[in-house]
Enzyme design. Structure first.
Site, PDB file in Angstrom:
ATOM      1  N   TYR A   1      -8.998   4.857   8.076  1.00  0.00           N
ATOM      2  CA  TYR A   1      -9.091   5.353   9.454  1.00  0.00           C
ATOM      3  C   TYR A   1     -10.085   6.354   9.665  1.00  0.00           C
ATOM      4  O   TYR A   1      -9.839   7.390   8.980  1.00  0.00           O
ATOM      5  CB  TYR A   1      -7.676   5.863   9.889  1.00  0.00           C
TER       6      TYR A   1
ATOM      7  N   LYS B   1       2.080  -0.561  14.951  1.00  0.00           N
ATOM      8  CA  LYS B   1       3.681  -0.791  15.319  1.00  0.00           C
ATOM      9  C   LYS B   1       4.067  -1.825  16.242  1.00  0.00           C
ATOM     10  O   LYS B   1       5.251  -2.331  16.106  1.00  0.00           O
ATOM     11  CB  LYS B   1       3.788   0.825  16.118  1.00  0.00           C
TER      12      LYS B   1
ATOM     13  N   TYR C   1       4.496   6.233  10.049  1.00  0.00           N
ATOM     14  CA  TYR C   1       3.869   5.199   9.700  1.00  0.00           C
ATOM     15  C   TYR C   1       4.644   4.115   8.751  1.00  0.00           C
ATOM     16  O   TYR C   1       4.649   3.040   8.900  1.00  0.00           O
ATOM     17  CB  TYR C   1       2.351   5.769   8.677  1.00  0.00           C
TER      18      TYR C   1
ATOM     19  N   PRO D   1      -3.028  -0.375  18.822  1.00  0.00           N
ATOM     20  CA  PRO D   1      -2.910  -0.864  17.611  1.00  0.00           C
ATOM     21  C   PRO D   1      -3.330   0.552  16.402  1.00  0.00           C
ATOM     22  O   PRO D   1      -2.880  -0.089  15.347  1.00  0.00           O
ATOM     23  CB  PRO D   1      -3.626  -1.694  17.423  1.00  0.00           C
TER      24      PRO D   1
ATOM     25  N   HIS E   1       0.944  -1.156  -0.018  1.00  0.00           N
ATOM     26  CA  HIS E   1       0.073  -0.139  -0.015  1.00  0.00           C
ATOM     27  C   HIS E   1       0.830   1.210  -0.120  1.00  0.00           C
ATOM     28  O   HIS E   1       1.976   1.434   0.893  1.00  0.00           O
ATOM     29  CB  HIS E   1      -0.949   0.048   1.419  1.00  0.00           C
TER      30      HIS E   1
HETATM   31  P1  RFL Z   1       3.186 -12.025  21.138  1.00  0.00           P
HETATM   32  O1  RFL Z   1       2.921 -12.147  19.727  1.00  0.00           O
HETATM   33  O2  RFL Z   1       2.385 -11.947  22.089  1.00  0.00           O
HETATM   34  O3  RFL Z   1       4.040 -13.524  21.337  1.00  0.00           O
HETATM   35  C1  RFL Z   1       4.374 -13.999  22.731  1.00  0.00           C
HETATM   36  C2  RFL Z   1       4.359 -15.367  22.690  1.00  0.00           C
HETATM   37  O4  RFL Z   1       4.795 -16.036  24.043  1.00  0.00           O
HETATM   38  C3  RFL Z   1       4.159 -17.086  24.697  1.00  0.00           C
HETATM   39  N1  RFL Z   1       4.038 -17.107  25.981  1.00  0.00           N
HETATM   40  C4  RFL Z   1       4.609 -18.127  26.515  1.00  0.00           C
HETATM   41  N2  RFL Z   1       5.551 -18.946  26.004  1.00  0.00           N
HETATM   42  C5  RFL Z   1       5.844 -19.790  27.281  1.00  0.00           C
HETATM   43  N3  RFL Z   1       5.876 -19.661  28.406  1.00  0.00           N
HETATM   44  C6  RFL Z   1       4.868 -18.750  28.684  1.00  0.00           C
HETATM   45  N4  RFL Z   1       4.487 -18.584  30.236  1.00  0.00           N
HETATM   46  C7  RFL Z   1       4.437 -17.850  27.972  1.00  0.00           C
HETATM   47  N5  RFL Z   1       3.350 -16.720  28.009  1.00  0.00           N
HETATM   48  C8  RFL Z   1       3.358 -16.326  26.780  1.00  0.00           C
HETATM   49  C9  RFL Z   1       2.648 -16.696  23.811  1.00  0.00           C
HETATM   50  O5  RFL Z   1       1.883 -17.811  23.901  1.00  0.00           O
HETATM   51  C10 RFL Z   1       3.086 -16.030  22.611  1.00  0.00           C
HETATM   52  O6  RFL Z   1       3.074 -17.087  21.513  1.00  0.00           O
HETATM   53  O7  RFL Z   1       4.702 -11.151  21.376  1.00  0.00           O
HETATM   54  P2  RFL Z   1       5.781 -10.669  20.303  1.00  0.00           P
HETATM   55  O8  RFL Z   1       6.336 -11.693  19.677  1.00  0.00           O
HETATM   56  O9  RFL Z   1       6.394  -9.622  21.032  1.00  0.00           O
HETATM   57  O10 RFL Z   1       4.880  -9.822  19.184  1.00  0.00           O
HETATM   58  C11 RFL Z   1       4.267  -8.817  19.162  1.00  0.00           C
HETATM   59  C12 RFL Z   1       3.045  -8.743  18.464  1.00  0.00           C
HETATM   60  O11 RFL Z   1       2.526  -9.841  18.694  1.00  0.00           O
HETATM   61  C13 RFL Z   1       1.979  -7.502  18.657  1.00  0.00           C
HETATM   62  O12 RFL Z   1       3.056  -6.230  19.143  1.00  0.00           O
HETATM   63  C14 RFL Z   1       1.356  -7.119  17.421  1.00  0.00           C
HETATM   64  O13 RFL Z   1       0.376  -8.082  17.173  1.00  0.00           O
HETATM   65  C15 RFL Z   1       0.643  -5.771  17.566  1.00  0.00           C
HETATM   66  N6  RFL Z   1      -0.419  -5.416  16.512  1.00  0.00           N
HETATM   67  C16 RFL Z   1       0.035  -4.885  15.585  1.00  0.00           C
HETATM   68  N7  RFL Z   1       1.304  -4.672  15.249  1.00  0.00           N
HETATM   69  C17 RFL Z   1       1.795  -4.087  13.974  1.00  0.00           C
HETATM   70  O14 RFL Z   1       3.048  -4.032  13.884  1.00  0.00           O
HETATM   71  N8  RFL Z   1       1.106  -3.778  12.876  1.00  0.00           N
HETATM   72  C18 RFL Z   1      -0.282  -4.062  13.001  1.00  0.00           C
HETATM   73  O15 RFL Z   1      -1.023  -3.623  11.942  1.00  0.00           O
HETATM   74  C19 RFL Z   1      -0.943  -4.425  14.269  1.00  0.00           C
HETATM   75  N9  RFL Z   1      -2.195  -4.557  14.606  1.00  0.00           N
HETATM   76  C20 RFL Z   1      -1.751  -5.564  16.617  1.00  0.00           C
HETATM   77  C21 RFL Z   1      -2.743  -5.296  15.727  1.00  0.00           C
HETATM   78  C22 RFL Z   1      -2.412  -6.097  18.153  1.00  0.00           C
HETATM   79  C23 RFL Z   1      -3.583  -6.154  18.104  1.00  0.00           C
HETATM   80  N10 RFL Z   1      -4.092  -6.893  19.089  1.00  0.00           N
HETATM   81  C24 RFL Z   1      -4.819  -8.273  19.243  1.00  0.00           C
HETATM   82  C25 RFL Z   1      -3.869  -5.993  20.321  1.00  0.00           C
HETATM   83  C26 RFL Z   1      -4.070  -5.205  15.904  1.00  0.00           C
HETATM   84  C27 RFL Z   1      -4.599  -5.780  17.021  1.00  0.00           C
HETATM   85  C28 RFL Z   1      -6.131  -5.954  17.316  1.00  0.00           C
HETATM   86  C1  PHB Z   2      -5.005  -4.792  10.662  1.00  0.00           C
HETATM   87  O1  PHB Z   2      -5.143  -4.932   9.428  1.00  0.00           O
HETATM   88  O2  PHB Z   2      -5.197  -5.775  11.547  1.00  0.00           O
HETATM   89  C2  PHB Z   2      -4.473  -3.570  11.160  1.00  0.00           C
HETATM   90  C3  PHB Z   2      -4.367  -2.283  10.272  1.00  0.00           C
HETATM   91  C4  PHB Z   2      -3.888  -1.213  10.662  1.00  0.00           C
HETATM   92  C5  PHB Z   2      -3.795  -0.887  12.055  1.00  0.00           C
HETATM   93  C6  PHB Z   2      -4.142  -2.014  13.176  1.00  0.00           C
HETATM   94  C7  PHB Z   2      -4.489  -3.259  12.505  1.00  0.00           C
HETATM   95  O3  PHB Z   2      -3.587   0.539  12.655  1.00  0.00           O
END
Ligand code: RFL
Ligand code: PHB
Length: 394
Positions: A203, A299, A387, A295, A72
């Site tokens: 957005y 980031k 961004y 979110p 994008h």
């Molecule tokens: P994770 O993905 O939470 O992985 C951690 C792992 O550790 C495990 N764990 C354990 N393992 C062993 N023993 C234990 N006691 C444990 N406790 C936990 C877990 O099961 C898991 O598998 O952390 P990590 O690797 O630091 O990654 C971070 C990302 O997952 C997170 O920052 C993103 O998902 C945030 N996020 C977004 N980030 C982006 O860069 N771009 C996006 O578009 C974006 N959109 C989002 C998001 C997060 C969202 N939510 C659900 C808050 C959209 C949403 C809705």
């Molecule tokens: C997504 O596609 O899940 C998404 C996109 C943009 C955001 C957060 C999540 O800022």
């Protein structure tokens, strides 16, 4: 049991670290509390910064992302019933973002790791960390519930276990520095079997609350609406979700979001959180274990990837030349970027969500901010460069 680097958590941070270390000939073992199916099926992030995409490509795990992800070159901001495009490509000298789901990145990394013969223990329990201030830190775990307690001895532990994992809590409270902000906003996210509505993300700031239209594939779309963080998903029938999305994003010229079957829905709350103590003895925290962003700026995963780049290089320099300089500066290097991403995520969140406790004056300022950011080249450029992702400054 022994290895060079013990990694807790098989999220993007833990898997990427294990992959980068392997490319440098460094051995690691990953401990994950969930099953492979679960980690490969959890719906989370969608937006990858250019730097994250470059890293995955340069290290040989970007092939499917390049085929199935979507590049994008801009995003749209909608408010007061009008849409405004931020042309990120033009404003950043050709940078862009790629929409490719986090669980697809996870699948690619797990496949690459297992193919290279990596050891990943799924479904472990009772993970705990010991002797962090010695040169032989240890991880205790059970391979099966009620099974015997096993011990891994290693040179370094990477705490990549997300916000709720045990790694951060293993740093003594007296030395742990944590800063956080809780928002009165939640996101209700859906995956829907519908065709894409727009070539780029939209957005929206609407008087009923924020909405975001995103995408996953030509068949499946990902949309979000702002809800009360204490609301329960059972209160949201599919009909109610579509009605609310229509009310917030449909345009007076007849443009409308397309309804369809909802295949997944949930509510998440929002916080900004930084643990400034990202290293303690031989323990290094990375990704959500150390910091959480709301979110709205997309980031979180990208910050995790940046931490890991620094950590992998630091560990690699240690084994190549016993040079600990980079490892000693790990927190300092990461935190500069983390705080800037915190600032951006906070700013996007407060600009785009409706705070129902705000006065009419606050609401006026918010709309002026949106007007400014979409009409001033300098302000649009600032949004765009954040961004697509700020550079990592070593
Ligand atoms: P994770 O993905 O939470 O992985 C951690 C792992 O550790 C495990 N764990 C354990 N393992 C062993 N023993 C234990 N006691 C444990 N406790 C936990 C877990 O099961 C898991 O598998 O952390 P990590 O690797 O630091 O990654 C971070 C990302 O997952 C997170 O920052 C993103 O998902 C945030 N996020 C977004 N980030 C982006 O860069 N771009 C996006 O578009 C974006 N959109 C989002 C998001 C997060 C969202 N939510 C659900 C808050 C959209 C949403 C809705
Ligand atoms: C997504 O596609 O899940 C998404 C996109 C943009 C955001 C957060 C999540 O800022």
């Amino acid at each position: 049991m022994q290895t060079q680097v013990g990694i807790i958590g098989a999220g993007p941070a833990g898997l990427l670290l294990s992959h980068l270390l392997h490319l440098q000939g460094i051995e690691s073992i990953i401990f994950e509390s969930r099953s492979r199916e679960e980690i490969e099926g959890t719906i989370r992030a969608g937006v990858l910064e250019q730097g994250t995409v470059d890293l995955l490509n340069a290290t040989g795990v970007g092939e499917r992302m390049m085929k199935e992800g979507h590049v994008h070159h801009g995003i749209e901001l909608q408010f007061n019933g009008k849409r405004h495009r931020i042309n990120m490509g033009e404003l950043t000298g050709g940078k862009n973002i790629t929409v490719y789901a986090q669980h697809e990145v996870i699948k690619d990394l797990v496949a690459a790791r297992l193919q290279a013969g990596a050891k990943i223990y799924f479904n472990v329990s009772d993970v705990s960390l010991h002797d962090l201030d010695s040169t032989t830190p240890k991880i205790h775990f059970r391979q099966e519930k009620e099974g015997e307690l096993l011990e891994l001895t290693c040179d370094f532990i990477a705490g990549c276990d997300g916000f709720h994992g045990p790694s951060r809590k293993a740093i003594p409270k007296e030395v742990r520095i944590e800063k956080q902000k809780i928002y009165p906003f939640g996101w209700l996210g859906i995956l829907a079997k519908t065709p894409p509505v727009n070539p780029e993300l939209i957005y929206t700031n609407h008087e009923r609350g924020f909405a975001l239209l995103s995408t996953r594939s030509p068949e499946v779309q990902r949309h979000y609406i702002q809800v009360d963080p204490s609301d329960h998903i059972d209160n949201w029938s599919d009909d109610r979700i579509w009605t609310e999305l229509h009310a917030r994003v449909d345009m007076a010229d007849g443009w409308t979001v397309k309804d369809g079957p909802i295949i997944q829905k949930n509510i998440v709350s929002m916080r900004s959180f930084v643990c400034e103590t990202m290293q303690y003895g031989r323990l290094f925290l990375a990704g959500d274990a150390a910091h959480i962003v709301p979110p709205t700026g997309a980031k979180g995963l990208n910050l995790a990837a940046a931490d890991i780049q620094v950590l992998a290089r630091g560990i690699s320099e240690y084994y190549q030349s016993s040079n600990e300089n980079l490892l000693e500066r790990y927190s300092e290097i990461c935190l500069r970027r983390v705080w800037k991403a915190q600032r951006f995520s906070y700013w996007m969140t407060t600009m785009l969500h409706r705070n129902f406790e705000h006065s009419p004056f606050d609401a006026g300022i918010q709309l002026a901010e949106l007007d400014y950011v979409t009409s001033s080249n300098a302000a649009s450029k600032s949004l765009a460069e954040n961004y697509v992702g700020l550079p990592l400054e070593w």
